[in-house]
Write an enzyme that holds these catalytic residues in place. Structure first.
Site, PDB file in Angstrom:
ATOM      1  N   GLU A 128      15.212  69.259  48.165  1.00 14.09           N
ATOM      2  CA  GLU A 128      15.824  70.369  47.425  1.00 14.09           C
ATOM      3  C   GLU A 128      17.272  70.036  47.079  1.00 14.09           C
ATOM      4  O   GLU A 128      17.899  69.208  47.736  1.00 14.09           O
ATOM      5  CB  GLU A 128      15.831  71.632  48.292  1.00 14.09           C
ATOM      6  CG  GLU A 128      14.489  72.076  48.791  1.00 14.09           C
ATOM      7  CD  GLU A 128      13.630  72.704  47.717  1.00 14.09           C
ATOM      8  OE1 GLU A 128      14.189  73.145  46.698  1.00 14.09           O
ATOM      9  OE2 GLU A 128      12.409  72.738  47.899  1.00 14.09           O
ATOM     10  N   ASN A 191       9.973  80.237  39.280  1.00 18.53           N
ATOM     11  CA  ASN A 191      11.079  81.033  39.791  1.00 18.53           C
ATOM     12  C   ASN A 191      11.983  81.413  38.614  1.00 18.53           C
ATOM     13  O   ASN A 191      12.863  80.668  38.228  1.00 18.53           O
ATOM     14  CB  ASN A 191      11.820  80.190  40.841  1.00 18.53           C
ATOM     15  CG  ASN A 191      13.050  80.880  41.381  1.00 18.53           C
ATOM     16  OD1 ASN A 191      13.250  82.083  41.204  1.00 18.53           O
ATOM     17  ND2 ASN A 191      13.890  80.109  42.039  1.00 18.53           N
ATOM     18  N   ARG A 198      19.153  77.833  32.998  1.00 20.26           N
ATOM     19  CA  ARG A 198      17.965  77.508  32.215  1.00 20.26           C
ATOM     20  C   ARG A 198      17.368  78.737  31.540  1.00 20.26           C
ATOM     21  O   ARG A 198      16.807  78.643  30.452  1.00 20.26           O
ATOM     22  CB  ARG A 198      16.921  76.816  33.090  1.00 20.26           C
ATOM     23  CG  ARG A 198      16.352  77.674  34.210  1.00 20.26           C
ATOM     24  CD  ARG A 198      15.346  76.887  35.026  1.00 20.26           C
ATOM     25  NE  ARG A 198      14.740  77.708  36.081  1.00 20.26           N
ATOM     26  CZ  ARG A 198      13.983  77.204  37.042  1.00 20.26           C
ATOM     27  NH1 ARG A 198      13.737  75.925  37.091  1.00 20.26           N
ATOM     28  NH2 ARG A 198      13.475  77.998  37.963  1.00 20.26           N
ATOM     29  N   TYR A 248      19.597  65.272  40.801  1.00 27.92           N
ATOM     30  CA  TYR A 248      18.504  66.231  41.001  1.00 27.92           C
ATOM     31  C   TYR A 248      17.651  66.321  39.735  1.00 27.92           C
ATOM     32  O   TYR A 248      17.889  67.115  38.833  1.00 27.92           O
ATOM     33  CB  TYR A 248      19.028  67.609  41.429  1.00 27.92           C
ATOM     34  CG  TYR A 248      17.902  68.550  41.787  1.00 27.92           C
ATOM     35  CD1 TYR A 248      17.022  68.241  42.820  1.00 27.92           C
ATOM     36  CD2 TYR A 248      17.683  69.731  41.080  1.00 27.92           C
ATOM     37  CE1 TYR A 248      15.957  69.068  43.138  1.00 27.92           C
ATOM     38  CE2 TYR A 248      16.625  70.579  41.391  1.00 27.92           C
ATOM     39  CZ  TYR A 248      15.773  70.236  42.418  1.00 27.92           C
ATOM     40  OH  TYR A 248      14.714  71.062  42.727  1.00 27.92           O
ATOM     41  N   GLU A 251      10.186  67.126  39.875  1.00 25.74           N
ATOM     42  CA  GLU A 251       8.822  66.933  39.380  1.00 25.74           C
ATOM     43  C   GLU A 251       8.631  67.554  37.992  1.00 25.74           C
ATOM     44  O   GLU A 251       7.678  67.221  37.296  1.00 25.74           O
ATOM     45  CB  GLU A 251       7.804  67.494  40.384  1.00 25.74           C
ATOM     46  CG  GLU A 251       7.536  69.004  40.327  1.00 25.74           C
ATOM     47  CD  GLU A 251       8.688  69.870  40.801  1.00 25.74           C
ATOM     48  OE1 GLU A 251       9.607  69.345  41.465  1.00 25.74           O
ATOM     49  OE2 GLU A 251       8.680  71.085  40.512  1.00 25.74           O
TER      50      GLU A 251
END
Ligand SMILES: *[C@@H]1O[C@H](CO)[C@@H](O)[C@H](O)[C@H]1NC(C)=O
Ligand SMILES: *[C@@H]1O[C@H](CO)[C@@H](O)[C@H](O)[C@H]1NC(C)=O
Ligand SMILES: *[C@@H]1O[C@H](CO)[C@@H](O)[C@H](O)[C@H]1NC(C)=O
Length: 357
Positions: A128, A191, A198, A248, A251
């Site tokens: 994370e 989420n 975003r 970061y 996936e």
């Protein structure tokens, strides 16, 4: 006259210095070469190789994994590496792995009550970003190594990477582009939070181009088995990270966009950071545009220009995308392949500072 001789002397001294320095440089570089790549002759290979024991103190998110057989050797060809979740091996374990989530949510704790063998090293593991790793201050001075998607972690465990490959003759770029592209842009989001960068970008983008959104948040869940085939119908996939941090790249890029053969449109760390991991012509960065409107117009045009769109797939002629077959087992086994490169001794006296640096 005196001045002239003086400068000649200086010249001569300089020349001598240059020659000495040059010969040193040659010697030094040959020394460096021999040190950089130590090649073991057959007879140098130690006959007595002891195994390294890696103990998983508990499984990430409680996802139990079966460790039947000689896991590291059988699955990944890594010899002399014992991976176990049997806590009774604690006294002889060389490495003990702790997944951060269990520690910060209080379901697990460090075995501080047990005598810690002198040679034993503890590994902090998280995939994370710092935004979701909680407060790491309580762990100051406990861990020797970190395992994470960060390139500067002791054990670099990325969400994916590229490996060079040779495609057979006759293979062309078109072979990598799914034939049926019916959606312009797609986004799978689990989420959905209005304060995420975003979300703000999505809200602007959907006014310029149609965006197909999937996920629990919009009551349009995609079963796992349909994920990649759905994405393969999209020209572009919005690989928008939930938080922006160095390295970061999750996936969303590797599995969803690349896995689904859609061109990733990324929100994340700066373009340079992506380019350290993937070719510069494999993705579209939101920061490449002065406005989201401009981005939307560019995507529309690109989808209509077959030749130009295909340039975003050229890299696939030379590289193939790889992800861990099991991110809770394979990177653990890889510890055994990195023993000689580890800094030792090492202690993270301030893990929180490392996390946010
Ligand atoms: C391997 O190690 C053991 C214990 O350290 C030693 O007794 C044995 O002689 C070694 N064998 C070889 C082939 O070096
Ligand atoms: C990439 O692959 C293609 C086709 O196999 C080949 O012609 C080309 O030379 C490769 N480019 C690089 C940089 O390796
Ligand atoms: C590992 O960390 C512990 C706790 O800080 C420390 O006592 C030990 O010396 C470290 N071991 C190595 C090999 O760095």
């Amino acid at each position: 006259m005196a001045l002239c001789c003086y400068s000649r002397t200086i010249l001569a001294v300089l020349l001598v210095c240059l020659i000495i320095f040059g010969s040193l440089l040659v010697q030094w570089s040959s020394i460096m070469n021999t040190f950089q790549r130590p090649k073991l002759a057959k007879s140098d290979v130690p006959v007595n190789i002891t195994s390294t024991t890696i103990l998983v103190w508990y499984w990430a998110f409680g996802f139990l994994q079966s460790l039947h057989g000689n896991v590291c050797k059988d699955r990944y060809g890594i010899p002399n590496c014992i991976l176990s979740d049997d806590r009774s091996l604690f006294p002889q374990a060389d490495f003990v792995i702790f997944h951060n989530r269990g520690l910060i949510n209080g379901q697990q704790s460090l075995p501080l009550h047990l005598p810690r063998p002198h040679k034993q090293r503890w590994v902090w593991f998280s995939m994370e970003s710092p935004a979701h790793n909680g407060n790491l201050k309580p762990f100051a001075g406990q861990f020797n190594y970190t395992m994470s998607y960060r390139r500067d972690a002791d054990f670099f465990a990325p969400y994916g990477w590229l490996e060079p490959h040779n495609v057979g003759t006759g293979t062309t770029v078109d072979d990598f582009i799914p034939t049926e592209k019916s959606s312009l842009a797609c986004w799978v989001v689990s989420n959905f939070q209005s304060n995420h960068r975003r979300t703000l970008i999505y809200n602007k983008l959907k006014k310029v181009i149609p965006v197909d959104v999937y996920g629990g948040a919009v009551h349009r869940r995609l079963p796992k088995k349909d994920l990649l085939s759905t994405i393969s119908h999209c020209y572009f996939y919005l690989a928008f990270e939930n938080s922006i941090f160095k390295d970061y790249i999750s996936e969303k890029l590797w599995n969803n966009a690349f896995g689904g053969a859609a061109v990733p449109v990324v929100v994340g760390p700066p373009r340079k950071n992506y380019e350290a991991m993937i070719p510069k012509d494999s993705f579209i960065h939101v920061d490449d545009f002065s406005s989201i409107e401009e981005l939307g117009e560019f995507l529309k045009k690109l989808a209509g220009d077959r030749e130009r769109y295909a340039t975003y797939f050229t890299w696939r002629l030379n590289y193939t995308v790889v992800t861990y077959s099991n991110w809770m087992v394979e990177p653990y086994c890889q510890i055994c392949t990195k023993l000689t490169t580890l800094q030792t001794p090492k202690v993270y006296w301030d893990l929180q500072a490392w996390e946010w640096k």
